[in-house]
Motif scaffolding. Structure first.
Motif, mmCIF file in Angstrom:
data_model
loop_
_atom_site.group_PDB
_atom_site.id
_atom_site.type_symbol
_atom_site.label_atom_id
_atom_site.label_comp_id
_atom_site.label_asym_id
_atom_site.label_seq_id
_atom_site.Cartn_x
_atom_site.Cartn_y
_atom_site.Cartn_z
ATOM 1 N N ASN A 1 -18.652 -9.326 -51.207
ATOM 2 C CA ASN A 1 -18.139 -9.034 -49.869
ATOM 3 C C ASN A 1 -17.410 -10.242 -49.283
ATOM 4 O O ASN A 1 -16.364 -10.102 -48.648
ATOM 5 C CB ASN A 1 -19.289 -8.622 -48.947
ATOM 6 C CG ASN A 1 -19.729 -7.195 -49.191
ATOM 7 O OD1 ASN A 1 -18.906 -6.293 -49.292
ATOM 8 N ND2 ASN A 1 -21.027 -6.969 -49.301
ATOM 9 N N ARG A 2 -17.948 -11.420 -49.522
ATOM 10 C CA ARG A 2 -17.283 -12.622 -49.024
ATOM 11 C C ARG A 2 -15.908 -12.779 -49.684
ATOM 12 O O ARG A 2 -14.916 -13.098 -49.017
ATOM 13 C CB ARG A 2 -18.146 -13.845 -49.299
ATOM 14 C CG ARG A 2 -17.462 -15.152 -48.929
ATOM 15 C CD ARG A 2 -18.393 -16.310 -49.073
ATOM 16 N NE ARG A 2 -17.693 -17.576 -48.962
ATOM 17 C CZ ARG A 2 -18.304 -18.754 -48.958
ATOM 18 N NH1 ARG A 2 -19.613 -18.816 -49.075
ATOM 19 N NH2 ARG A 2 -17.612 -19.862 -48.866
ATOM 20 N N ASP B 1 -24.729 -7.975 -53.141
ATOM 21 C CA ASP B 1 -23.269 -7.904 -53.086
ATOM 22 C C ASP B 1 -22.667 -8.895 -52.090
ATOM 23 O O ASP B 1 -21.484 -8.802 -51.759
ATOM 24 C CB ASP B 1 -22.828 -6.485 -52.703
ATOM 25 C CG ASP B 1 -23.220 -5.467 -53.758
ATOM 26 O OD1 ASP B 1 -23.270 -5.844 -54.940
ATOM 27 O OD2 ASP B 1 -23.477 -4.315 -53.391
ATOM 28 N N ASN C 1 -15.627 -6.066 -53.767
ATOM 29 C CA ASN C 1 -16.769 -5.245 -53.341
ATOM 30 C C ASN C 1 -16.553 -3.753 -53.575
ATOM 31 O O ASN C 1 -17.374 -2.930 -53.175
ATOM 32 C CB ASN C 1 -17.084 -5.490 -51.872
ATOM 33 C CG ASN C 1 -16.045 -4.904 -50.923
ATOM 34 O OD1 ASN C 1 -14.955 -4.496 -51.350
ATOM 35 N ND2 ASN C 1 -16.373 -4.851 -49.653
ATOM 36 N N GLN D 1 -15.233 -4.797 -42.323
ATOM 37 C CA GLN D 1 -16.398 -4.136 -42.923
ATOM 38 C C GLN D 1 -17.036 -5.014 -43.994
ATOM 39 O O GLN D 1 -18.266 -5.091 -44.087
ATOM 40 C CB GLN D 1 -15.974 -2.787 -43.518
ATOM 41 C CG GLN D 1 -15.527 -1.772 -42.491
ATOM 42 C CD GLN D 1 -16.582 -1.500 -41.419
ATOM 43 O OE1 GLN D 1 -17.779 -1.444 -41.714
ATOM 44 N NE2 GLN D 1 -16.137 -1.335 -40.177
ATOM 45 N N ALA D 2 -16.224 -5.690 -44.798
ATOM 46 C CA ALA D 2 -16.779 -6.572 -45.822
ATOM 47 C C ALA D 2 -17.504 -7.746 -45.179
ATOM 48 O O ALA D 2 -18.547 -8.198 -45.672
ATOM 49 C CB ALA D 2 -15.672 -7.066 -46.748
ATOM 50 N N HIS D 3 -16.977 -8.243 -44.074
ATOM 51 C CA HIS D 3 -17.626 -9.350 -43.370
ATOM 52 C C HIS D 3 -18.988 -8.929 -42.830
ATOM 53 O O HIS D 3 -19.972 -9.670 -42.940
ATOM 54 C CB HIS D 3 -16.727 -9.832 -42.239
ATOM 55 C CG HIS D 3 -17.351 -10.895 -41.389
ATOM 56 N ND1 HIS D 3 -17.710 -12.129 -41.877
ATOM 57 C CD2 HIS D 3 -17.686 -10.913 -40.081
ATOM 58 C CE1 HIS D 3 -18.243 -12.859 -40.912
ATOM 59 N NE2 HIS D 3 -18.233 -12.136 -39.814
ATOM 60 N N ARG D 4 -19.049 -7.737 -42.257
ATOM 61 C CA ARG D 4 -20.331 -7.245 -41.738
ATOM 62 C C ARG D 4 -21.358 -7.109 -42.849
ATOM 63 O O ARG D 4 -22.531 -7.475 -42.686
ATOM 64 C CB ARG D 4 -20.117 -5.904 -41.039
ATOM 65 C CG ARG D 4 -19.366 -6.011 -39.717
ATOM 66 C CD ARG D 4 -19.048 -4.654 -39.145
ATOM 67 N NE ARG D 4 -18.327 -4.768 -37.874
ATOM 68 C CZ ARG D 4 -17.728 -3.758 -37.266
ATOM 69 N NH1 ARG D 4 -17.760 -2.538 -37.808
ATOM 70 N NH2 ARG D 4 -17.096 -3.949 -36.119
ATOM 71 N N ARG D 5 -20.931 -6.599 -43.984
ATOM 72 C CA ARG D 5 -21.864 -6.460 -45.109
ATOM 73 C C ARG D 5 -22.256 -7.820 -45.678
ATOM 74 O O ARG D 5 -23.393 -8.013 -46.109
ATOM 75 C CB ARG D 5 -21.252 -5.564 -46.186
ATOM 76 C CG ARG D 5 -21.129 -4.097 -45.764
ATOM 77 C CD ARG D 5 -20.863 -3.199 -46.945
ATOM 78 N NE ARG D 5 -19.527 -3.405 -47.496
ATOM 79 C CZ ARG D 5 -18.453 -2.729 -47.109
ATOM 80 N NH1 ARG D 5 -18.550 -1.813 -46.148
ATOM 81 N NH2 ARG D 5 -17.271 -2.957 -47.657
ATOM 82 N N HIS D 6 -21.309 -8.751 -45.664
ATOM 83 C CA HIS D 6 -21.611 -10.104 -46.135
ATOM 84 C C HIS D 6 -22.721 -10.738 -45.304
ATOM 85 O O HIS D 6 -23.642 -11.379 -45.836
ATOM 86 C CB HIS D 6 -20.358 -10.968 -46.071
ATOM 87 C CG HIS D 6 -20.626 -12.435 -46.194
ATOM 88 N ND1 HIS D 6 -20.950 -13.034 -47.386
ATOM 89 C CD2 HIS D 6 -20.637 -13.423 -45.261
ATOM 90 C CE1 HIS D 6 -21.142 -14.330 -47.197
ATOM 91 N NE2 HIS D 6 -20.962 -14.579 -45.916
ATOM 92 N N THR E 1 -14.084 -10.438 -50.823
ATOM 93 C CA THR E 1 -13.228 -9.387 -50.274
ATOM 94 C C THR E 1 -12.662 -9.783 -48.922
ATOM 95 O O THR E 1 -11.483 -9.549 -48.633
ATOM 96 C CB THR E 1 -14.016 -8.066 -50.162
ATOM 97 O OG1 THR E 1 -14.392 -7.635 -51.470
ATOM 98 C CG2 THR E 1 -13.198 -6.983 -49.479
ATOM 99 N N VAL E 2 -13.496 -10.409 -48.074
ATOM 100 C CA VAL E 2 -13.012 -10.892 -46.781
ATOM 101 C C VAL E 2 -11.866 -11.876 -46.987
ATOM 102 O O VAL E 2 -10.818 -11.781 -46.343
ATOM 103 C CB VAL E 2 -14.150 -11.559 -45.981
ATOM 104 C CG1 VAL E 2 -13.596 -12.147 -44.682
ATOM 105 C CG2 VAL E 2 -15.245 -10.564 -45.658
#
Length: 213
Positions: A78-79, A74, A42, A63-68, A81-82
């Motif tokens: 993001n997933r 994206d 991400n 943060q990546a989880h929240r955006r996912h 990245t988590v």
């Protein structure tokens, strides 16, 4: 994921391999920008010389989880990245000897049972001693099985992530610590239309610990 969820998967391997409806784990690779910096799918970056590697990885995952969860174009990056950040956090935890603990819940419940409470307290007692003088980073991963509506599973996994916090606060109050919460991941990989004994393997909160400076 290399993290300790592999224990859960190994327990259910025979059942899961014979069943369909479970989303496959994506294959991801960390792409180096240079020998000193890593870029996540991400766009998040992690310099190799980061002073607090555990804290940085925990926040990248959160943060990546929240955006996912917000979706959008994206969402997949993001997933991934988590997944990568959690694997790196787990590897760091193992290298430091900190380790992890997994607490299991009854179906539909986010109440920590007495036996699971004892397990958590014993784990945190060791962490409080070993981590003295260092920041204790706790990556909390709440999970719910795929049975039932997504909204219910999201609420349960969130409540399971939050359930250990009063015990953590009480037992780690003597030194610095930081919480990195992730919820609603379980039903992404939990198989559907399976016996209850398989579903129970995905009703948990996993706590992975790594030390900062």
């Amino acid at each position: 994921m290399k993290r300790a969820i592999v224990i859960l998967l190994s327990l259910a391997a025979v059942c899961i391999l014979a069943l369909s409806g479970c989303e496959k784990k994506p294959q991801v690779i960390i792409a180096p920008i240079s020998p000193e910096i890593f870029r996540f799918p991400n766009g998040a970056t992690l310099p190799a010389n980061t002073a607090d590697r555990a804290g940085a990885l925990g926040e990248i995952a959160v943060q990546a989880h929240r955006r996912h969860l917000l979706g959008g174009p994206d969402m997949g990056a993001n997933r991934e990245t988590v997944e990568i950040a959690m694997d790196m956090f787990y590897d760091l935890s193992q290298a430091q000897g900190a380790g992890e603990v997994t607490l299991f819940f009854d179906t539909g419940s986010a109440v920590i049972k007495p036996g699971e409470r004892d397990k958590l307290e014993q784990f945190l007692s060791r962490i409080a001693l070993d981590g003295y003088g260092r920041t204790v980073h706790l990556l909390l991963i709440g999970s719910a099985s795929a049975t039932g509506p997504r909204e219910l599973n999201t609420r349960l996994s969130t409540q399971r992530t939050e359930a250990p916090l009063p015990i953590v606060q009480r037992m780690l109050s003597g030194g610095p610590y930081a919480i990195h919460p992730i919820n609603a991941l379980g039903d992404m990989y939990s198989p559907r239309n399976v016996p209850n004994q398989v579903n129970r393997l995905y009703q948990y909160v996993q706590i992975i610990v790594a030390y900062g400076p």
